[in-house]
Design a protein around this motif. Structure first.
Motif, mmCIF file in Angstrom:
data_model
loop_
_atom_site.group_PDB
_atom_site.id
_atom_site.type_symbol
_atom_site.label_atom_id
_atom_site.label_comp_id
_atom_site.label_asym_id
_atom_site.label_seq_id
_atom_site.Cartn_x
_atom_site.Cartn_y
_atom_site.Cartn_z
ATOM 1 N N ASN A 137 0.817 -1.223 0.000
ATOM 2 C CA ASN A 137 0.000 0.000 0.000
ATOM 3 C C ASN A 137 0.850 1.273 0.000
ATOM 4 N N GLY A 138 2.129 1.111 -0.301
ATOM 5 C CA GLY A 138 3.001 2.277 -0.443
ATOM 6 C C GLY A 138 2.798 2.950 -1.790
ATOM 7 N N SER A 139 3.326 4.173 -1.903
ATOM 8 C CA SER A 139 3.116 4.972 -3.115
ATOM 9 C C SER A 139 4.434 5.429 -3.725
ATOM 10 N N LEU A 140 4.413 5.570 -5.035
ATOM 11 C CA LEU A 140 5.483 6.218 -5.790
ATOM 12 C C LEU A 140 4.888 7.479 -6.402
ATOM 13 N N VAL A 141 5.504 8.617 -6.106
ATOM 14 C CA VAL A 141 5.082 9.889 -6.701
ATOM 15 C C VAL A 141 6.304 10.503 -7.368
ATOM 16 N N PHE A 142 6.204 10.762 -8.665
ATOM 17 C CA PHE A 142 7.366 11.307 -9.371
ATOM 18 C C PHE A 142 6.947 12.294 -10.453
ATOM 19 N N SER A 143 7.899 13.167 -10.779
ATOM 20 C CA SER A 143 7.758 14.047 -11.936
ATOM 21 C C SER A 143 8.943 13.814 -12.858
ATOM 22 N N GLN A 144 8.720 14.095 -14.117
ATOM 23 C CA GLN A 144 9.807 14.027 -15.090
ATOM 24 C C GLN A 144 9.500 15.015 -16.202
ATOM 25 N N GLU A 145 10.494 15.276 -17.036
ATOM 26 C CA GLU A 145 10.212 16.076 -18.217
ATOM 27 C C GLU A 145 9.165 15.348 -19.049
ATOM 28 N N HIS A 146 8.232 16.089 -19.587
ATOM 29 C CA HIS A 146 7.168 15.472 -20.371
ATOM 30 C C HIS A 146 7.750 14.823 -21.628
ATOM 31 N N PRO A 147 7.229 13.670 -22.042
ATOM 32 C CA PRO A 147 7.739 13.010 -23.249
ATOM 33 C C PRO A 147 7.695 13.872 -24.503
ATOM 34 N N ILE A 148 6.795 14.843 -24.542
ATOM 35 C CA ILE A 148 6.760 15.750 -25.690
ATOM 36 C C ILE A 148 8.059 16.557 -25.761
ATOM 37 N N ASN A 149 8.695 16.749 -24.603
ATOM 38 C CA ASN A 149 9.965 17.488 -24.575
ATOM 39 C C ASN A 149 11.184 16.589 -24.732
ATOM 40 N N THR A 150 11.154 15.423 -24.088
ATOM 41 C CA THR A 150 12.349 14.573 -24.115
ATOM 42 C C THR A 150 12.637 13.994 -25.495
ATOM 43 N N CYS A 151 11.648 14.014 -26.400
ATOM 44 C CA CYS A 151 11.880 13.422 -27.723
ATOM 45 C C CYS A 151 12.819 14.261 -28.582
ATOM 46 N N ASP A 161 6.564 32.997 -36.277
ATOM 47 C CA ASP A 161 6.141 33.941 -37.313
ATOM 48 C C ASP A 161 7.307 34.852 -37.672
ATOM 49 N N ALA A 162 7.060 35.818 -38.539
ATOM 50 C CA ALA A 162 8.137 36.679 -39.026
ATOM 51 C C ALA A 162 8.789 37.496 -37.917
ATOM 52 N N ASP A 163 8.065 37.707 -36.833
ATOM 53 C CA ASP A 163 8.599 38.477 -35.713
ATOM 54 C C ASP A 163 9.261 37.610 -34.646
ATOM 55 N N GLY A 164 9.315 36.307 -34.907
ATOM 56 C CA GLY A 164 9.951 35.400 -33.958
ATOM 57 C C GLY A 164 9.035 34.867 -32.882
ATOM 58 N N ASN A 165 7.742 35.204 -32.937
ATOM 59 C CA ASN A 165 6.789 34.698 -31.956
ATOM 60 C C ASN A 165 6.515 33.218 -32.190
ATOM 61 N N ARG A 166 6.419 32.447 -31.132
ATOM 62 C CA ARG A 166 6.188 31.015 -31.244
ATOM 63 C C ARG A 166 4.736 30.729 -31.616
ATOM 64 N N LEU A 167 4.560 30.001 -32.709
ATOM 65 C CA LEU A 167 3.216 29.682 -33.182
ATOM 66 C C LEU A 167 2.762 28.309 -32.724
ATOM 67 N N HIS A 168 3.638 27.300 -32.891
ATOM 68 C CA HIS A 168 3.323 25.958 -32.417
ATOM 69 C C HIS A 168 4.596 25.133 -32.312
ATOM 70 N N LEU A 169 4.474 24.022 -31.600
ATOM 71 C CA LEU A 169 5.616 23.151 -31.331
ATOM 72 C C LEU A 169 5.897 22.243 -32.519
ATOM 73 N N ASN A 170 7.173 22.024 -32.803
ATOM 74 C CA ASN A 170 7.571 21.040 -33.804
ATOM 75 C C ASN A 170 7.855 19.720 -33.098
ATOM 76 N N LEU A 171 7.050 18.713 -33.367
ATOM 77 C CA LEU A 171 7.230 17.410 -32.738
ATOM 78 C C LEU A 171 8.021 16.511 -33.675
ATOM 79 N N ALA A 172 9.112 15.920 -33.167
ATOM 80 C CA ALA A 172 9.973 15.104 -34.021
ATOM 81 C C ALA A 172 10.435 13.864 -33.284
ATOM 82 N N HIS A 173 10.357 12.710 -33.956
ATOM 83 C CA HIS A 173 10.880 11.445 -33.441
ATOM 84 C C HIS A 173 10.301 11.063 -32.084
ATOM 85 N N TYR A 174 9.052 11.436 -31.859
ATOM 86 C CA TYR A 174 8.420 11.104 -30.590
ATOM 87 C C TYR A 174 8.361 9.597 -30.379
ATOM 88 N N SER A 175 8.106 8.829 -31.430
ATOM 89 C CA SER A 175 7.888 7.386 -31.297
ATOM 90 C C SER A 175 9.168 6.586 -31.152
#
Length: 250
Positions: A137-151, A161-175
């Motif tokens: 009945n013991g517990s494990l509680v942990f945090s880690q970098e999200h897999p969306i980042n570690t990939c 955009d042209a001004d350098g503002n972040r529009l969306h994340l580029n996801l690569a080699h997640y799998s």
């Protein structure tokens, strides 16, 4: 198998200290509140903190009534700070890689780890060892970098955009699971990417029951004060998990 000890690199250590002293860092605003929200009542508990770092969490556990807290870390520099700044009669600090917890004697009511598991190469082996070190009945509680980042393995993670503002994340080699190298204060910092399903299935295969998961995101109040964290609405930085070792029925 050698274990990475990047925190004893002087350049890395100084850079990391500077980040943690900044109260506006993402750990303080998002990761730590989420991690602590999953903790059970700590009174009378025996606790193992994996990758305890400066011992800040260990002290909080002890002050919350934990009977004994064992904080382990591979970094001698981190533990030297912990012994000075976060000592307590109910805390013991030990210089030991978390991969070697099978060398410890006795079991624990609670195992906790904050942002360390993504540095571990053999996650399955570690989770099995944690399960064996937990009381029923013991517990494990942990945090880690999200897999969306570690990939990611370098390069710009964002489409802008042209001004350098972040529009969306580029996801690569997640799998594709495995080692990634990144630059964080120094070159060649090794992290290990695992997909979300791989993380959860390893926990289940070891015998754990998943209690709750959090992918912390900023609330409107925080965004008003710290608008720079609006990027987190595109993707979470952290994955926080609570799992239990339930007592087997006779």
């Amino acid at each position: 198998m050698s274990k990475q000890n990047i925190y004893d690199n002087d350049t890395f250590f100084e850079g990391y200290q500077a980040i943690r002293k900044n109260e506006r860092n993402a750990n303080n605003l998002f990761e730590i509140p989420a991690l602590f929200s999953l903790l059970p009542d700590l009174k009378g508990k025996t606790i193992l903190d994996l990758g305890c770092g400066f011992g800040v969490h260990c002290r909080k556990f002890a002050e919350a009534g934990a009977n004994h807290v064992l904080g382990i870390d591979i970094s001698e520099k981190m533990l030297a700070v912990a012994e000075i700044e976060n000592s307590h009669t109910n805390i013991t600090y030990l210089n030991l890689p978390m991969e070697d917890i099978d060398q410890l004697e006795g079991n624990f009511d609670l195992v906790i780890s904050s942002l360390a598991f993504h540095y571990v190469k053999d996650f399955s082996d570690l989770i099995t060892k944690i399960y064996d070190r937990l009381n029923d009945n013991g517990s494990l509680v942990f945090s880690q970098e999200h897999p969306i980042n570690t990939c990611h393995a370098g390069g710009d993670r964002w489409t802008r955009d042209a001004d350098g503002n972040r529009l969306h994340l580029n996801l690569a080699h997640y799998s594709v699971s495995g080692e990634r190298e990144s630059v964080w204060f120094v070159d060649n910092v090794k992290k290990y990417h695992r997909t979300f399903s791989e993380i959860i299935n390893i926990l289940i295969s070891a015998g754990f029951t998943i209690d709750k998961m959090i992918e912390p995101l900023p609330e409107n109040k925080i965004l008003e004060e710290y608008p720079e964290y609006r990027d987190l609405l595109h993707k979470p930085d952290f994955l926080v998990v609570k799992a239990q070792k339930l007592k087997k029925k006779d």
